[in-house]
Design an enzyme around this catalytic site. Sequence first.
Site, short mmCIF file in Angstrom:
data_model
loop_
_atom_site.label_atom_id
_atom_site.label_comp_id
_atom_site.label_asym_id
_atom_site.label_seq_id
_atom_site.Cartn_x
_atom_site.Cartn_y
_atom_site.Cartn_z
N GLY A 88 33.53 39.90 35.59
CA GLY A 88 33.20 41.40 35.40
C GLY A 88 33.47 41.97 36.88
O GLY A 88 34.37 41.95 37.35
N GLU A 89 32.34 42.03 37.35
CA GLU A 89 32.24 42.40 39.03
C GLU A 89 31.02 41.78 39.64
O GLU A 89 29.89 41.99 38.87
CB GLU A 89 31.98 44.07 39.04
CG GLU A 89 32.58 44.54 40.37
CD GLU A 89 34.02 44.03 40.64
OE1 GLU A 89 34.97 44.20 39.76
OE2 GLU A 89 34.30 43.40 41.73
N SER A 90 31.58 40.75 40.42
CA SER A 90 30.23 40.01 40.92
C SER A 90 29.20 40.64 41.73
O SER A 90 28.08 40.31 41.43
CB SER A 90 30.77 38.67 41.80
OG SER A 90 31.61 39.17 42.59
N CYS A 150 36.18 33.97 36.46
CA CYS A 150 36.36 34.93 37.25
C CYS A 150 35.01 35.49 38.19
O CYS A 150 34.60 34.76 39.12
CB CYS A 150 37.11 36.18 36.60
SG CYS A 150 38.01 37.19 37.45
N ARG A 191 37.18 36.79 46.90
CA ARG A 191 37.32 37.87 45.85
C ARG A 191 38.61 38.67 45.99
O ARG A 191 39.03 39.00 47.06
CB ARG A 191 36.04 38.82 45.92
CG ARG A 191 34.71 38.12 45.83
CD ARG A 191 33.75 39.11 45.94
NE ARG A 191 33.85 40.24 45.00
CZ ARG A 191 33.02 41.35 45.19
NH1 ARG A 191 32.19 41.66 46.12
NH2 ARG A 191 33.31 42.33 44.13
N ILE A 202 42.63 39.03 36.37
CA ILE A 202 42.29 40.35 36.54
C ILE A 202 41.59 40.67 37.86
O ILE A 202 40.42 40.09 38.02
CB ILE A 202 41.57 40.98 35.48
CG1 ILE A 202 42.03 40.70 33.97
CG2 ILE A 202 41.11 42.33 35.59
CD1 ILE A 202 41.33 41.05 32.77
N ARG A 203 41.99 41.19 39.01
CA ARG A 203 41.44 41.15 40.21
C ARG A 203 40.97 40.12 40.43
O ARG A 203 39.62 39.70 41.13
CB ARG A 203 40.34 42.34 40.17
CG ARG A 203 40.78 43.65 40.24
CD ARG A 203 39.76 44.78 40.31
NE ARG A 203 38.50 44.53 40.06
CZ ARG A 203 38.25 44.65 38.57
NH1 ARG A 203 39.21 45.06 37.66
NH2 ARG A 203 37.09 44.29 38.08
N HIS A 206 40.90 34.67 32.79
CA HIS A 206 40.06 34.89 31.72
C HIS A 206 40.44 34.38 30.41
O HIS A 206 41.05 35.14 29.51
CB HIS A 206 40.11 36.51 31.33
CG HIS A 206 39.22 37.18 32.41
ND1 HIS A 206 38.04 37.53 32.42
CD2 HIS A 206 39.51 37.65 33.60
CE1 HIS A 206 37.56 38.28 33.27
NE2 HIS A 206 38.69 38.51 34.37
N GLU A 226 38.93 33.62 27.58
CA GLU A 226 38.09 34.70 26.47
C GLU A 226 39.20 35.79 26.11
O GLU A 226 39.01 36.26 24.97
CB GLU A 226 36.96 35.00 26.88
CG GLU A 226 36.64 36.30 27.71
CD GLU A 226 37.02 36.00 29.22
OE1 GLU A 226 37.41 35.00 29.83
OE2 GLU A 226 36.57 37.02 29.83
N1 GLN Z 1 37.06 41.12 41.45
C1 GLN Z 1 35.86 40.76 40.62
C2 GLN Z 1 34.86 40.38 41.60
O1 GLN Z 1 34.96 40.21 42.82
C3 GLN Z 1 35.99 39.69 39.77
C4 GLN Z 1 37.06 40.21 38.67
C5 GLN Z 1 37.00 39.55 37.20
O2 GLN Z 1 35.84 39.19 37.12
N2 GLN Z 1 37.89 40.16 36.47
O3 GLN Z 1 33.53 39.91 41.17
#
Ligand code: GLN
Length: 209
Positions: free
Chosen positions: A49-51, A81, A107, A135-136, A171, A173
């Site tokens: 997700g986004e940490s 991630c 990150r 993904i990112r 990922h 999943e």
């Molecule tokens: N870029 C996200 C972060 O820094 C991680 C990306 C992801 O979980 N797909 O948290």
Amino acid sequence: MAAQTVGVLALQGAFDAHAASFREVGVKARQIRRVADLDGLGGLMIPGGESSTLLNLMADEPWFDGLRRFHDQGGVLAGTCAGAILLSREVRPQQPSLGLLDAVIERNAFGRQVDSFEAPVDAPALGGAVEGVFIRAPRFQALWPEVDVLGRLGDEPVLVRQGRVVAATFHPELTRGLAFHRYVADLARTTQGARSTPRSNRPRTQPTP
Ligand code: GLN
């Protein structure tokens, strides 16, 4: 403890997909939204997700204490991630983390041009190549000697394990493959109740400046 039950932290991110993958490998999966829900689990998946967002959402409850206690008491913690970021010892740029995986992680380390991509991950411990959706994605910059590399993208470690902690920078999943979830579920079943291993301070590779 019902070690065959795993939890998926359901505060943010792709938690449904993780729960579905666990169920497909025949493991009971529960969505976890409160620290008290950790009771009775053999393992917990922290999804991507986004940490930074995840950290904000975790501020409502004593998650750091609860997750460290869960680990100390024999629970398996896995992260994908953003989950891998949260588990690591040091995050770049600096942000709070659980510090249960002796790794330095950066990150969004693949840059804007390659925001997201798919590539095969060479993971003998999972039975061979697995599909990797990045993904990112973050990148491990340094791993301590206690950390085993289970999967690589080229030369780069992207799937690692330290005792009861498993972390992937991609990922699993979001693909049809189930090898990663099977591996985590097996670990949750077999290491339940194991004691923490001592951690050292010696880096295997020096972080690049
Ligand atoms: N870029 C996200 C972060 O820094 C991680 C990306 C992801 O979980 N797909 O948290």
